[in-house]
Design a protein around this motif. Structure first.
Motif, PDB file in Angstrom:
ATOM      1  N   ILE A   1     -11.362  73.989   9.718  1.00 20.87           N
ATOM      2  CA  ILE A   1     -10.106  74.584   9.789  1.00 20.87           C
ATOM      3  C   ILE A   1      -9.263  74.971   8.610  1.00 20.87           C
ATOM      4  O   ILE A   1      -8.933  76.031   8.354  1.00 20.87           O
ATOM      5  N   LEU A   2      -9.314  73.738   7.971  1.00 17.82           N
ATOM      6  CA  LEU A   2      -8.524  73.946   6.729  1.00 17.82           C
ATOM      7  C   LEU A   2      -9.209  75.131   5.677  1.00 17.82           C
ATOM      8  O   LEU A   2      -8.297  75.810   4.837  1.00 17.82           O
ATOM      9  N   THR A   3     -10.397  74.890   5.614  1.00 17.70           N
ATOM     10  CA  THR A   3     -11.008  75.932   4.802  1.00 17.70           C
ATOM     11  C   THR A   3     -11.627  77.336   5.422  1.00 17.70           C
ATOM     12  O   THR A   3     -12.277  78.354   4.858  1.00 17.70           O
ATOM     13  N   ARG A   4     -11.268  77.479   6.642  1.00 26.84           N
ATOM     14  CA  ARG A   4     -11.688  78.664   7.339  1.00 26.84           C
ATOM     15  C   ARG A   4     -12.965  78.937   7.195  1.00 26.84           C
ATOM     16  O   ARG A   4     -13.309  80.166   7.070  1.00 26.84           O
TER      17      ARG A   4
ATOM     18  N   ILE B   1     -20.499  84.696   2.488  1.00 29.78           N
ATOM     19  CA  ILE B   1     -20.976  83.226   2.342  1.00 29.78           C
ATOM     20  C   ILE B   1     -19.573  82.680   1.707  1.00 29.78           C
ATOM     21  O   ILE B   1     -19.360  83.133   0.778  1.00 29.78           O
ATOM     22  N   PRO B   2     -19.021  81.458   1.971  1.00 29.07           N
ATOM     23  CA  PRO B   2     -18.083  80.809   1.514  1.00 29.07           C
ATOM     24  C   PRO B   2     -18.266  80.634  -0.241  1.00 29.07           C
ATOM     25  O   PRO B   2     -19.335  80.108  -0.524  1.00 29.07           O
TER      26      PRO B   2
ATOM     27  N   GLN C   1     -23.128  79.193   7.171  1.00 27.89           N
ATOM     28  CA  GLN C   1     -21.789  79.225   6.955  1.00 27.89           C
ATOM     29  C   GLN C   1     -21.280  80.543   6.724  1.00 27.89           C
ATOM     30  O   GLN C   1     -21.805  81.284   5.940  1.00 27.89           O
ATOM     31  N   TYR C   2     -20.109  80.899   6.950  1.00 30.11           N
ATOM     32  CA  TYR C   2     -19.623  82.135   7.002  1.00 30.11           C
ATOM     33  C   TYR C   2     -18.051  82.235   6.893  1.00 30.11           C
ATOM     34  O   TYR C   2     -17.307  81.299   7.335  1.00 30.11           O
ATOM     35  N   ASP C   3     -17.497  83.144   5.936  1.00 31.16           N
ATOM     36  CA  ASP C   3     -16.086  82.999   5.633  1.00 31.16           C
ATOM     37  C   ASP C   3     -15.556  84.315   6.365  1.00 31.16           C
ATOM     38  O   ASP C   3     -15.828  85.468   5.962  1.00 31.16           O
ATOM     39  N   PRO C   4     -14.913  84.229   7.317  1.00 25.89           N
ATOM     40  CA  PRO C   4     -14.354  85.395   8.064  1.00 25.89           C
ATOM     41  C   PRO C   4     -13.557  86.341   7.333  1.00 25.89           C
ATOM     42  O   PRO C   4     -13.160  87.497   7.462  1.00 25.89           O
TER      43      PRO C   4
END
Length: 308
Positions: free
Chosen positions: A166-169, A89-90, A81-84
């Motif tokens: 989508i909501l949490t990107r 990591i988120p 999992q990746y937070d752009p």
């Protein structure tokens, strides 16, 4: 010759991971169902079964994603999992929101759609008493249309498989090696994805048309029911009015024939009693008296009342 790279996961890799997670959640859900039936029997099992499935999802993601671990599906495909936005990591809060929206998002969206969109529109354009079945049908149509549109968007872009992401990107990264063979496979996969997206678009159009027909039919049936109810209420009001008129004209009911003497009323002037014109004339011709009080009178003395 191959080069190692960290890239965004494609559609098929994400689907493989999701299918693995879905299978494990279904297994956990079955175990919770068996546990419930052993503890409480089959009474009300059909009521609580959807909640047990949500509970199994919650337990699965609490012990994996929220605990800073990969799910079994992510580990199976080697997804991260990746937070752009932060490029890491988120965070724990972002993952918590993602789990919450994933499990309870349909209930939240259903509540908000029904309360703030469908009911106000129904009051303005349809009827404030729109049936619960019709409201449920419209809500399901909107939610299903959003989900189908998102699915088509996912197959075209590969960004977010689930609306909660989508909501949490939150996106997925995968570590892989690029070879000439893998590049060719990726090219074939892109062609397959385009064909699949086209099929999904056609399916979406057909199912949307069918759902709209069902919604229109439900609204039409509901309007017909409301019209029938309105007509029945009008008939009841007319009946009540006619009964009131009847009760208010009881004093002109002829004592001889017991019928209402509304438009053909005759008066005996000596005593003031009222009868039907025909009845009192027939009686006086033979008896020369009022039928009620025996007061003497003649046919020439009887008064014909107009607009009584």
């Amino acid at each position: 010759m191959s080069t190692a790279e960290l890239r965004y996961a494609n559609q098929f890799e994400i689907i493989r991971s999701e299918e693995k997670d879905r299978y494990l959640i279904s297994q956990l859900s079955q175990q919770l169902d068996e546990l419930y039936t052993k503890l409480f029997g089959l009474n009300n099992f059909h009521i609580y079964q959807p909640y047990l499935h949500r509970l199994s999802e919650l337990l699965y993601y609490l012990t994996t994603t929220l605990s800073n671990r990969q799910t079994i599906g992510e580990e199976y495909v080697c997804l991260i999992q990746y937070d752009p936005i932060t490029k890491r990591i988120p965070s724990l809060m972002r993952r918590l929101f993602m789990i919450f929206f994933r499990i309870f998002g349909d209930l939240i969206s259903k509540y908000f759609l029904t309360t703030f969109l469908i009911r106000p529109i129904a009051e303005d354009f349809f009827h404030p008493k729109l049936s619960l079945q019709t409201i449920e049908l419209i809500t399901r149509f909107i939610i299903t249309s959003i989900e189908r549109t998102h699915k088509i968007s996912f197959y075209l872009t590969g960004y977010y498989y689930n609306i909660s992401k989508i909501l949490t990107r939150i996106r997925y990264l995968i570590y892989s090696r690029s070879t000439s063979e893998s590049i060719e496979i990726q090219s074939n996969m892109n062609k397959t994805i385009k064909l699949l997206s086209l099929c999904l678009c056609i399916q979406h159009i057909i199912e949307t048309y069918t759902s709209l027909k069902q919604v229109a039919l439900s609204i039409s049936q509901h309007r017909n029911q409301l019209n029938l109810i309105a007509e029945e209420e009008k008939e009841k009001e007319k009946k009540i009015v006619s009964e009131d008129i009847t009760s208010s004209t009881d004093y002109v009911r002829c004592p001889l024939c017991y019928e209402l003497a509304i438009s053909n009323v005759a008066l005996v002037p000596e005593c003031g009693h009222v009868f039907c014109w025909q009845c009192i004339h027939t009686w006086v011709a033979e008896n020369q008296t009022c039928p009620l009080c025996k007061t003497n009178t003649t046919q020439s003395r009887i008064v014909h009342l107009i607009n009584y």
